[in-house]
Design an enzyme around this catalytic site. Sequence first.
Site, PDB file in Angstrom:
ATOM      1  N   TRP A 145       0.873  -1.331  -0.029  1.00 49.45           N
ATOM      2  CA  TRP A 145       0.024   0.031   0.015  1.00 49.45           C
ATOM      3  C   TRP A 145       0.858   1.294  -0.045  1.00 49.45           C
ATOM      4  O   TRP A 145       0.675   2.240  -0.571  1.00 49.45           O
ATOM      5  CB  TRP A 145      -0.934   0.063   1.193  1.00 49.45           C
TER       6      TRP A 145
ATOM      7  N   ASP B 269      -1.463   6.717   6.190  1.00 51.95           N
ATOM      8  CA  ASP B 269      -2.548   5.866   5.758  1.00 51.95           C
ATOM      9  C   ASP B 269      -2.931   5.031   6.951  1.00 51.95           C
ATOM     10  O   ASP B 269      -1.965   4.342   7.693  1.00 51.95           O
ATOM     11  CB  ASP B 269      -2.063   5.067   4.734  1.00 51.95           C
TER      12      ASP B 269
ATOM     13  N   LYS C 162     -12.445  -1.564   7.134  1.00 51.39           N
ATOM     14  CA  LYS C 162     -11.406  -2.628   8.281  1.00 51.39           C
ATOM     15  C   LYS C 162     -11.843  -2.472   9.634  1.00 51.39           C
ATOM     16  O   LYS C 162     -12.212  -3.545  10.038  1.00 51.39           O
ATOM     17  CB  LYS C 162      -9.902  -2.392   8.084  1.00 51.39           C
TER      18      LYS C 162
HETATM   19  C1  LIG Z   1      -6.949  -1.765   2.593  1.00 51.56           C
HETATM   20  C2  LIG Z   1      -5.985  -0.895   2.443  1.00 51.56           C
HETATM   21  C3  LIG Z   1      -5.952  -0.029   1.389  1.00 51.56           C
HETATM   22  C4  LIG Z   1      -6.940   0.085   0.250  1.00 51.56           C
HETATM   23  O1  LIG Z   1      -8.159   0.466   0.477  1.00 51.56           O
HETATM   24  P1  LIG Z   1      -9.188   0.940  -0.601  1.00 51.56           P
HETATM   25  O2  LIG Z   1     -10.324   1.373   0.155  1.00 51.56           O
HETATM   26  O3  LIG Z   1      -9.661  -0.643  -1.176  1.00 51.56           O
HETATM   27  O4  LIG Z   1      -8.679   1.599  -1.704  1.00 51.56           O
HETATM   28  C5  LIG Z   1      -5.126   0.992   1.316  1.00 51.56           C
HETATM   29  N1  LIG Z   1      -4.066   0.991   2.776  1.00 51.56           N
HETATM   30  C6  LIG Z   1      -4.227   0.076   3.521  1.00 51.56           C
HETATM   31  C7  LIG Z   1      -3.204   0.189   4.842  1.00 51.56           C
HETATM   32  C8  LIG Z   1      -5.268  -0.722   3.560  1.00 51.56           C
HETATM   33  O5  LIG Z   1      -5.254  -1.769   4.616  1.00 51.56           O
END
Ligand SMILES: *Cc1c(COP(=O)(O)O)cnc(C)c1O
Length: 361
Positions: free
Chosen positions: A102, A172, A196
């Site tokens: 990511w 993030d 999540k």
């Molecule tokens: C799941 C995840 C993403 C991607 O998220 P989307 O909402 O599917 O774009 C990005 N960064 C992290 C850390 C994630 O766990």
Amino acid sequence: MSRVYNFSAGPSMLAESVLQKAADQMLDYEGSGQSVMEMSHRSKVYQSIIDSAEALLRSVMAIPDNYKVLFLQGGASTQFAMVPLNLMNGSGKADYIITGQWANKAYKEAARYGAARVAASSQDKTYTYIPKTTRADFDPEADYVHICLNNTIYGTKYPELPDTGDVPLVADISSCILSEPIDVSRFALLYAGAQKNVAPAGLTIVIVREDMLGHARDITPTMLNYVTHAENGSMFNTPPCYNIYICKLVLEWIQNEIGGLPAMKKINEKKAGLLYDFLDNSKLFKGTVEKDSRSLMNIPFVTGNEELDAKFVKEAAAAGFVNLKGHRTVGGMRASVYNAMPVEGVEKLVAFMAAFEKENG
Ligand SMILES: *Cc1c(COP(=O)(O)O)cnc(C)c1O
């Protein structure tokens, strides 16, 4: 009714009381005679839902007043572009720490808009640790430093935040938001896909310090400019209404039933501790991450034998422990134990693993 223990990395479990409340309110939300799915987002009743969601998030996360909370769409992946379009606007440079896929995707997207630079990386050991950095690793002219605080695929988490000096820190937090208290004031911007720990897929939360707003590049699409959403209370266009409502229910659950983020953290430490302790003592299973970088939310492990891994995943699923297969790029297993996974689910998984070890060790 029989519900499974879902160890998926996302979308993931929601607390049963949240689902029950949503079910109870499905046909008639608080006497409005309609489902939240059917309401006009411009109605008074909906305005009160989004207002409480924001107020609850501010109170649960202790978000300072000089930060905006935005409810957006597009997933965390859209933030990979929104962050540089809005913030990479001084020197046009930004530093990225690469701790997994990511973080790497965020870096690659930023490199399309300016001088993105890799300040540190843990690629050399398949992202099984968080690289140590000092202030000297960062370009003091960078417009921001970007990190991925919890690495969902590899199961690592920053044991402490990097010292970036005066350079704004952007993170993030998709897979660790609401899992434990976080000092928002250390960050210029935080973002998270909701699927999540917060709500169904389709909602993205951005928490941004006000002084970071208003410097977007001219080419920035209106919908990708934070100011558009900040100035319109996340209602420039139709927001993901139902997801924001579920977000409100999840925040009520954390605040009223769990007792806030300090209590949430204790429960999450208990769950992760159960699994890590088992892995550290097992002769068959072992964790893949360096101890000081271990995630509270995503716990990868292996037997060292691919066939045995596959057998374990299959038998676990048959026993009601689903989605334990590791990420397709990593193999092995991964148990994601987000907020809504009950302690009992991890206790039962550990007992199942012990029995599997006895039979197959
Ligand atoms: C799941 C995840 C993403 C991607 O998220 P989307 O909402 O599917 O774009 C990005 N960064 C992290 C850390 C994630 O766990």
